[in-house]
Design an enzyme around this catalytic site. Sequence first.
Site, PDB file in Angstrom:
ATOM      1  N   GLY A   1      39.304 -32.766  23.577  1.00 33.76           N
ATOM      2  CA  GLY A   1      38.109 -32.233  24.667  1.00 33.76           C
ATOM      3  C   GLY A   1      37.182 -32.031  24.102  1.00 33.76           C
ATOM      4  O   GLY A   1      35.841 -32.053  25.053  1.00 33.76           O
ATOM      5  N   ASP A   2      36.176 -32.245  22.824  1.00 29.79           N
ATOM      6  CA  ASP A   2      35.424 -31.908  21.729  1.00 29.79           C
ATOM      7  C   ASP A   2      34.758 -32.992  21.417  1.00 29.79           C
ATOM      8  O   ASP A   2      33.702 -33.682  21.819  1.00 29.79           O
ATOM      9  CB  ASP A   2      35.529 -30.964  21.219  1.00 29.79           C
ATOM     10  CG  ASP A   2      36.121 -29.950  20.980  1.00 29.79           C
ATOM     11  OD1 ASP A   2      33.960 -29.365  21.533  1.00 29.79           O
ATOM     12  OD2 ASP A   2      36.341 -28.784  20.503  1.00 29.79           O
TER      13      ASP A   2
END
Length: 407
Positions: free
Chosen positions: A179-180
Amino acid sequence: MTERRGGALEGIRIIDLTQMLAGPFCTQMLADHGADVIKVEPPQGDSSRGLGPFRADDETRRIGGYHASVNRNKKSIVIDLKAEEGRALLRRLVRSADVVVENYRARVMDRLGLSYESLSEDHPALVYAAIRGFGDPRTGESPYVDWPAFDVVAQAMGGLMGITGPDAKTPIKVGPGLGDIIPGAFAATGILAALLRAKMTGKGQFVDICMVDVVLSVCERIVHQNSYAGVVSGPEGNQHPILTPFGVFPASDGFVSIGAPTDEWWQKICRLIGRDDLLADETLATNASRTTNRERVIAIVEDFTRTRTKKELLEIFGGRIPFGPVYDIADIVQDPHFAMREMIVETTDPTTAAPVRLAGVPIKFTETPGRVWSGPALPGQHTDEVLCAAGFATDEIADLRRRKIVQ
């Protein structure tokens, strides 16, 4: 700041105001390919510095593995942006840069007087990239624009967690911080596209990367499955909802992956496992029919794989069908592929005596290959070098240090 690094991005200068994972991963990708990345840290340093793990001989606790993994090939300068003089100093640095990257919450840089609009007044060709959980109002409003977000939030709201898990009732976070990391990679792509445009037109622009949007984009299957078939996708376990066989299967000493959904691959599997009798079975002749009879197909393959080791299965399937053992890091460092492709590299870390190993550069070029030039830097390690190159006098730098504007 003038050393020749080579690399496809040699000559590009980036002011990196990012912390933690998404932003540093983005700027590291660019640094790996020759960009001169100046990491601007607050007086307390990037918040990832204290996360560890640390080497046993590291008494400083200023560079842990987390930080090192996404901050190689960069120079570190410490500036107090809460001080007016610190903000003026940053403006001066930006004038000689091509790109600014930050991952603060929306409007933080605006309140500091360092918005894209403000910085681009003096530098029309500036590319300004922002990575935020829910995007920036400049490109599209969101009811969550002011919400903080990390990887786990992006995985949850972007749909990735909703299709990951052992069964339909148990969503699970993907292990690495995708997600990063994926938004960071998208940001690098956006920056390069905007840079190309700026070089052609002389006009920069604001690049907005929304972490949740990016995660949704890489989970695109959930959208088309819903649009075309009315399906609300759920956790899928270790198999694929529309391709069969395609997933993870048990070995006697671990697990292996097989992705062989075409009819040709299926026929090869049947022959390799000694099940020629299945070749004439019309109920398994096509991917659609195999998906309808997924449980039977999975059982056929599992009956063969579970009684053999990963090595034995590699000898049977390797190179013949899409196949790979499920590796852990101990397997990876022993596999010649990763050594030959330079995907495990050694570099220095100023807090420890022995070299450290990091993941290598995955984007390969024939003429301008990227590489690891240097390990992670101590906070402020390059402050004098960066400021001298920007035209600051020695006594001026000393005064800024004395007043703690820089470190």
